[in-house]
Design a protein around this motif. Structure first.
Motif, PDB file in Angstrom:
ATOM      1  N   PRO A 151       0.829  -1.203   0.000  1.00 20.82           N
ATOM      2  CA  PRO A 151       0.000   0.000   0.000  1.00 20.82           C
ATOM      3  C   PRO A 151       0.866   1.257   0.000  1.00 20.82           C
ATOM      4  O   PRO A 151       1.968   1.265   0.538  1.00 20.82           O
ATOM      5  N   GLN A 152       0.373   2.298  -0.644  1.00 18.66           N
ATOM      6  CA  GLN A 152       1.085   3.577  -0.679  1.00 18.66           C
ATOM      7  C   GLN A 152       0.768   4.340   0.610  1.00 18.66           C
ATOM      8  O   GLN A 152      -0.306   4.903   0.748  1.00 18.66           O
ATOM      9  N   LEU A 153       1.703   4.296   1.547  1.00 20.56           N
ATOM     10  CA  LEU A 153       1.526   4.938   2.844  1.00 20.56           C
ATOM     11  C   LEU A 153       2.683   5.904   3.068  1.00 20.56           C
ATOM     12  O   LEU A 153       3.822   5.608   2.683  1.00 20.56           O
ATOM     13  N   PRO A 154       2.454   7.039   3.717  1.00 19.50           N
ATOM     14  CA  PRO A 154       3.500   8.053   3.839  1.00 19.50           C
ATOM     15  C   PRO A 154       4.722   7.610   4.641  1.00 19.50           C
ATOM     16  O   PRO A 154       5.822   8.077   4.376  1.00 19.50           O
ATOM     17  N   TYR A 155       4.554   6.740   5.602  1.00 17.95           N
ATOM     18  CA  TYR A 155       5.675   6.357   6.456  1.00 17.95           C
ATOM     19  C   TYR A 155       5.951   4.858   6.365  1.00 17.95           C
ATOM     20  O   TYR A 155       6.192   4.194   7.368  1.00 17.95           O
ATOM     21  N   LEU A 156       5.913   4.332   5.133  1.00 16.97           N
ATOM     22  CA  LEU A 156       6.201   2.918   4.887  1.00 16.97           C
ATOM     23  C   LEU A 156       7.456   2.841   4.025  1.00 16.97           C
ATOM     24  O   LEU A 156       7.509   3.453   2.961  1.00 16.97           O
ATOM     25  N   GLN A 157       8.463   2.123   4.504  1.00 19.72           N
ATOM     26  CA  GLN A 157       9.734   2.000   3.807  1.00 19.72           C
ATOM     27  C   GLN A 157      10.022   0.537   3.509  1.00 19.72           C
ATOM     28  O   GLN A 157       9.951  -0.294   4.412  1.00 19.72           O
ATOM     29  N   GLN A 158      10.371   0.258   2.267  1.00 18.71           N
ATOM     30  CA  GLN A 158      10.812  -1.088   1.913  1.00 18.71           C
ATOM     31  C   GLN A 158      12.334  -1.110   1.989  1.00 18.71           C
ATOM     32  O   GLN A 158      12.991  -0.172   1.586  1.00 18.71           O
ATOM     33  N   GLY A 159      12.871  -2.188   2.538  1.00 16.08           N
ATOM     34  CA  GLY A 159      14.321  -2.305   2.614  1.00 16.08           C
ATOM     35  C   GLY A 159      14.816  -2.301   4.039  1.00 16.08           C
ATOM     36  O   GLY A 159      14.041  -2.369   4.987  1.00 16.08           O
ATOM     37  N   ARG A 160      16.116  -2.231   4.174  1.00 19.83           N
ATOM     38  CA  ARG A 160      16.772  -2.360   5.480  1.00 19.83           C
ATOM     39  C   ARG A 160      16.344  -1.300   6.475  1.00 19.83           C
ATOM     40  O   ARG A 160      16.232  -0.131   6.165  1.00 19.83           O
ATOM     41  N   MET A 161      16.172  -1.797   7.696  1.00 20.52           N
ATOM     42  CA  MET A 161      15.813  -0.907   8.791  1.00 20.52           C
ATOM     43  C   MET A 161      17.061  -0.399   9.517  1.00 20.52           C
ATOM     44  O   MET A 161      17.145   0.754   9.896  1.00 20.52           O
ATOM     45  N   LEU A 162      18.002  -1.289   9.743  1.00 19.61           N
ATOM     46  CA  LEU A 162      19.230  -0.942  10.481  1.00 19.61           C
ATOM     47  C   LEU A 162      20.446  -1.227   9.619  1.00 19.61           C
ATOM     48  O   LEU A 162      20.489  -2.170   8.905  1.00 19.61           O
TER      49      LEU A 162
END
Length: 176
Positions: A165-176
């Protein structure tokens, strides 16, 4: 702020339930300063019972919320999306959300941390290793990437194309 990693899965109306589950988790935990991070989605055979394949992913975020609060909110979301409390552990799921890691916390109650299935299920360890490869497992004292590199299993698991879903605070990929 604490790093939290959740395992999210579904084997009933998988695309719908993962999408709606991500939207709900985003509403609960994501902010401009603390986005929701997601791994790729993986398709895996049901483990522990004969059933339809699952879609699984790992979701990560940082929060000041307690383990108890996160657990309560995750279980409320499961119920909201049709999961009935008290059903057999190994059974079909509309939406399953489990706390896998809460920083380096080790505990048995109210939830088991780190969750034991991290070391036993490819559908948990592979997306974890993708999202936070350098995170140290609190009991094994090794990175999740090194645990995945040495993982041996016959579990069927494949990354799939998934329309997030297209959400403003959604990131695909590494967190740390």
């Amino acid at each position: 702020m604490t790093h939290v990693l959740l395992g999210v899965g579904s084997n009933r109306q998988r695309q719908y339930h993962l999408t709606e589950g991500l939207i709900a988790l985003h509403q609960e935990f994501a902010t401009a300063d603390n986005p929701l991070y997601v791994s790729r989605v993986f398709e895996s055979a049901a483990v522990g019972f004969d059933g339809a394949p699952f879609y699984n992913l790992v979701v990560g975020f940082t929060t000041a919320a307690s383990v108890e609060f996160i657990q309560q909110r995750c279980k409320a979301l499961e119920i909201r999306f049709g999961h009935q409390p008290g059903v057999a552990k190994y059974s079909p799921r509309t939406l399953d959300i489990d706390i896998l890691l809460y920083d380096q916390m080790v505990m048995e109650h109210p939830v088991q941390l780190p969750r034991a299935e991290i070391l036993h299920n490819a559908f948990v360890l592979w997306p974890l290793a993708e999202l936070v490869p350098n995170f140290i497992h609190p009991l094994e004292q090794r990175t999740l990437q090194s645990l995945w590199d040495e993982y041996e299993s016959t579990q069927q698991l494949e990354p799939i194309e998934f329309s997030f879903p297209q959400l403003p605070y959604l990131q695909q990929g590494r967190m740390l």
